[in-house]
Design an enzyme around this catalytic site. Sequence first.
Site, PDB file in Angstrom:
ATOM      1  N   PRO A 163       0.810  -1.231   0.000  1.00 37.92           N
ATOM      2  CA  PRO A 163       0.000   0.000   0.000  1.00 37.92           C
ATOM      3  C   PRO A 163       0.838   1.274   0.000  1.00 37.92           C
ATOM      4  O   PRO A 163       0.458   2.279  -0.607  1.00 37.92           O
ATOM      5  CB  PRO A 163      -0.824  -0.125   1.288  1.00 37.92           C
ATOM      6  CG  PRO A 163      -0.936  -1.598   1.516  1.00 37.92           C
ATOM      7  CD  PRO A 163       0.371  -2.168   1.051  1.00 37.92           C
ATOM      8  N   SER A 167       6.029   2.092  -6.856  1.00 31.72           N
ATOM      9  CA  SER A 167       7.222   2.260  -7.688  1.00 31.72           C
ATOM     10  C   SER A 167       8.503   2.181  -6.865  1.00 31.72           C
ATOM     11  O   SER A 167       9.534   1.710  -7.344  1.00 31.72           O
ATOM     12  CB  SER A 167       7.153   3.606  -8.419  1.00 31.72           C
ATOM     13  OG  SER A 167       6.037   3.652  -9.281  1.00 31.72           O
ATOM     14  N   ILE A 192      -2.510  -7.646  -5.787  1.00 28.82           N
ATOM     15  CA  ILE A 192      -1.879  -8.918  -6.136  1.00 28.82           C
ATOM     16  C   ILE A 192      -2.800  -9.740  -7.039  1.00 28.82           C
ATOM     17  O   ILE A 192      -3.883 -10.165  -6.631  1.00 28.82           O
ATOM     18  CB  ILE A 192      -1.502  -9.714  -4.876  1.00 28.82           C
ATOM     19  CG1 ILE A 192      -0.611  -8.868  -3.961  1.00 28.82           C
ATOM     20  CG2 ILE A 192      -0.824 -11.024  -5.266  1.00 28.82           C
ATOM     21  CD1 ILE A 192       0.656  -8.326  -4.603  1.00 28.82           C
ATOM     22  N   GLN A 313     -10.200   7.966 -46.926  1.00 32.10           N
ATOM     23  CA  GLN A 313      -8.741   8.020 -46.839  1.00 32.10           C
ATOM     24  C   GLN A 313      -8.282   8.355 -45.424  1.00 32.10           C
ATOM     25  O   GLN A 313      -7.253   7.842 -44.964  1.00 32.10           O
ATOM     26  CB  GLN A 313      -8.184   9.044 -47.820  1.00 32.10           C
ATOM     27  CG  GLN A 313      -6.663   8.983 -47.934  1.00 32.10           C
ATOM     28  CD  GLN A 313      -6.133   9.946 -48.966  1.00 32.10           C
ATOM     29  OE1 GLN A 313      -6.216  11.159 -48.781  1.00 32.10           O
ATOM     30  NE2 GLN A 313      -5.606   9.420 -50.058  1.00 32.10           N
ATOM     31  N   GLN A 371     -12.606   3.968 -31.212  1.00 32.81           N
ATOM     32  CA  GLN A 371     -13.109   5.200 -31.828  1.00 32.81           C
ATOM     33  C   GLN A 371     -13.615   4.941 -33.244  1.00 32.81           C
ATOM     34  O   GLN A 371     -14.648   5.475 -33.664  1.00 32.81           O
ATOM     35  CB  GLN A 371     -11.992   6.254 -31.854  1.00 32.81           C
ATOM     36  CG  GLN A 371     -12.398   7.598 -32.415  1.00 32.81           C
ATOM     37  CD  GLN A 371     -13.313   8.384 -31.478  1.00 32.81           C
ATOM     38  OE1 GLN A 371     -13.364   8.089 -30.290  1.00 32.81           O
ATOM     39  NE2 GLN A 371     -14.029   9.356 -32.017  1.00 32.81           N
ATOM     40  N   HIS A 373     -14.833   2.278 -34.384  1.00 39.54           N
ATOM     41  CA  HIS A 373     -16.080   1.517 -34.358  1.00 39.54           C
ATOM     42  C   HIS A 373     -17.285   2.414 -34.064  1.00 39.54           C
ATOM     43  O   HIS A 373     -18.427   1.955 -34.123  1.00 39.54           O
ATOM     44  CB  HIS A 373     -16.011   0.412 -33.292  1.00 39.54           C
ATOM     45  CG  HIS A 373     -15.350  -0.854 -33.753  1.00 39.54           C
ATOM     46  ND1 HIS A 373     -13.998  -0.954 -33.982  1.00 39.54           N
ATOM     47  CD2 HIS A 373     -15.871  -2.080 -34.030  1.00 39.54           C
ATOM     48  CE1 HIS A 373     -13.699  -2.193 -34.363  1.00 39.54           C
ATOM     49  NE2 HIS A 373     -14.820  -2.880 -34.412  1.00 39.54           N
ATOM     50  N   GLY A 374     -17.046   3.658 -33.714  1.00 39.08           N
ATOM     51  CA  GLY A 374     -18.130   4.566 -33.373  1.00 39.08           C
ATOM     52  C   GLY A 374     -18.880   4.068 -32.139  1.00 39.08           C
ATOM     53  O   GLY A 374     -18.291   3.490 -31.219  1.00 39.08           O
ATOM     54  N   GLU A 398       4.000  -3.891 -13.409  1.00 38.61           N
ATOM     55  CA  GLU A 398       5.350  -4.379 -13.724  1.00 38.61           C
ATOM     56  C   GLU A 398       6.346  -3.226 -13.809  1.00 38.61           C
ATOM     57  O   GLU A 398       7.297  -3.250 -14.590  1.00 38.61           O
ATOM     58  CB  GLU A 398       5.362  -5.186 -15.035  1.00 38.61           C
ATOM     59  CG  GLU A 398       4.357  -6.321 -15.107  1.00 38.61           C
ATOM     60  CD  GLU A 398       4.678  -7.481 -14.190  1.00 38.61           C
ATOM     61  OE1 GLU A 398       5.179  -7.238 -13.076  1.00 38.61           O
ATOM     62  OE2 GLU A 398       4.417  -8.631 -14.566  1.00 38.61           O
ATOM     63  N   ARG A 410      18.690   6.429 -16.566  1.00 37.64           N
ATOM     64  CA  ARG A 410      19.797   6.044 -15.692  1.00 37.64           C
ATOM     65  C   ARG A 410      20.836   5.252 -16.468  1.00 37.64           C
ATOM     66  O   ARG A 410      22.041   5.452 -16.305  1.00 37.64           O
ATOM     67  CB  ARG A 410      19.249   5.216 -14.515  1.00 37.64           C
ATOM     68  CG  ARG A 410      20.309   4.798 -13.512  1.00 37.64           C
ATOM     69  CD  ARG A 410      19.675   3.990 -12.395  1.00 37.64           C
ATOM     70  NE  ARG A 410      18.701   4.788 -11.649  1.00 37.64           N
ATOM     71  CZ  ARG A 410      17.845   4.258 -10.773  1.00 37.64           C
ATOM     72  NH1 ARG A 410      17.836   2.949 -10.548  1.00 37.64           N
ATOM     73  NH2 ARG A 410      17.002   5.037 -10.125  1.00 37.64           N
TER      74      ARG A 410
END
Length: 415
Positions: A163, A167, A192, A313, A371, A373-374, A398, A410
């Site tokens: 909790p 990171s 988890i 197009q 998008q 597919h509307g 991950e 780094r």
Amino acid sequence: MLRSGCQCLGARLGCLPGGLWALVQTGHRNLTSCIDPSMGLNEEQKEFQKVAFDFAAHEMAPNMAEWDQKELFPVDMMRKAAQLGFGGVYVRTDVGGSGLSRLDTSVIFEALATGCTSTTAYISIHNMCAWMIDSFGNEEQRHRFCPPLCTMEKFASYCLTEPGSGSDAASLLTSAKRQGDHYILNGSKAFISGAGESDIYVVMCRTGGPGPKGISCIIVEKGTPGLSFGKKEKKVGWNSQPTRAVIFEDCAVPVANRIGSEGQGFSIAMKGLNGGRINIASCSLGAAHASIILTRDHLNVRKQFGEPLASSQYLQFKLADMATRLVASRLMIRSAAVALQDERKDAVALCSMAKLFATHECFAICNQALQMHGGYGYLKDYAVQQYMRDSRVHQILEGSNEVMRMLISRSLLQE
């Protein structure tokens, strides 16, 4: 095992002829084109890929919407996948694994993710846990834990995030104090995957002082007194796998369950995550891959102003951009997988780049597909929205993509 699995599934269903198999509502359709995922693979890898696409088409795609909407953890299907070698893809063969490379693994997970991205992501985490035990455990641990993981008789979860430490994993607080031949664990893990359903928990906990050198890796088995779980989280996607907190309250675990030496846990965790990042990025590939095919078919069928959408197009160019992003992502992932397999010095940076780039670009592909597919794309009757929801979290877990940028910079600054 996977080689024999190819023959087994090929005999039962018939290995599908080359080209691409991608989800189209409840089935798959053949396509040979510039986005063909078999390009550049050797014959053996193409066979693995065919088996994975076939399994995704017949065992996963027809059920992915139900698993999502009812939040079902498809145990039986995953055990079928394990019969083909997908439970321990890059675990050594003497403990039941398939012994394949990181590139082979990426190819397989991309194909499986076209059938259900969420479930494939859990399978990839399970595989990461099995590999960590296989790579860093002693012989007794390998032969005790790996065989039932490779058959998916037992399932595994990876427990690093807490909790208060996401990171910043090196600041984790879950403690493991040694008392005789046991460690007494106290603390909790958050977010988890598989928690509550899994049988094996690969836990990073603090056996020493502050910082990464005080962290060890301990296996906690389901049913151990003092191990409990939080409520099942309600998520945007990844609904075919449960997510809960894992809680330790004076949880006594044998010292014999420690993987590696004391203080080695953080190194084990990070090495596991390098492969995990390739795996999750590969799952994003599968989602994007399927979304492009769904979009192509929608553009050909749907008409507006008396013309198929495919005649626009503007939409053609959008589809071209999506295909370009997909192929670029795939090339980057496969290059990083080879670097990791070869243990090259640039592997960490390349894995980070692949995860950063591919998860971002592939989500953009899925979002653009919705998008295009509307209004239909926003309906749960259409698979494109599920690929979008299931791939969004890949930019966070991950190691978030912000952390990937830190690792890449780094590496550059230290050259």
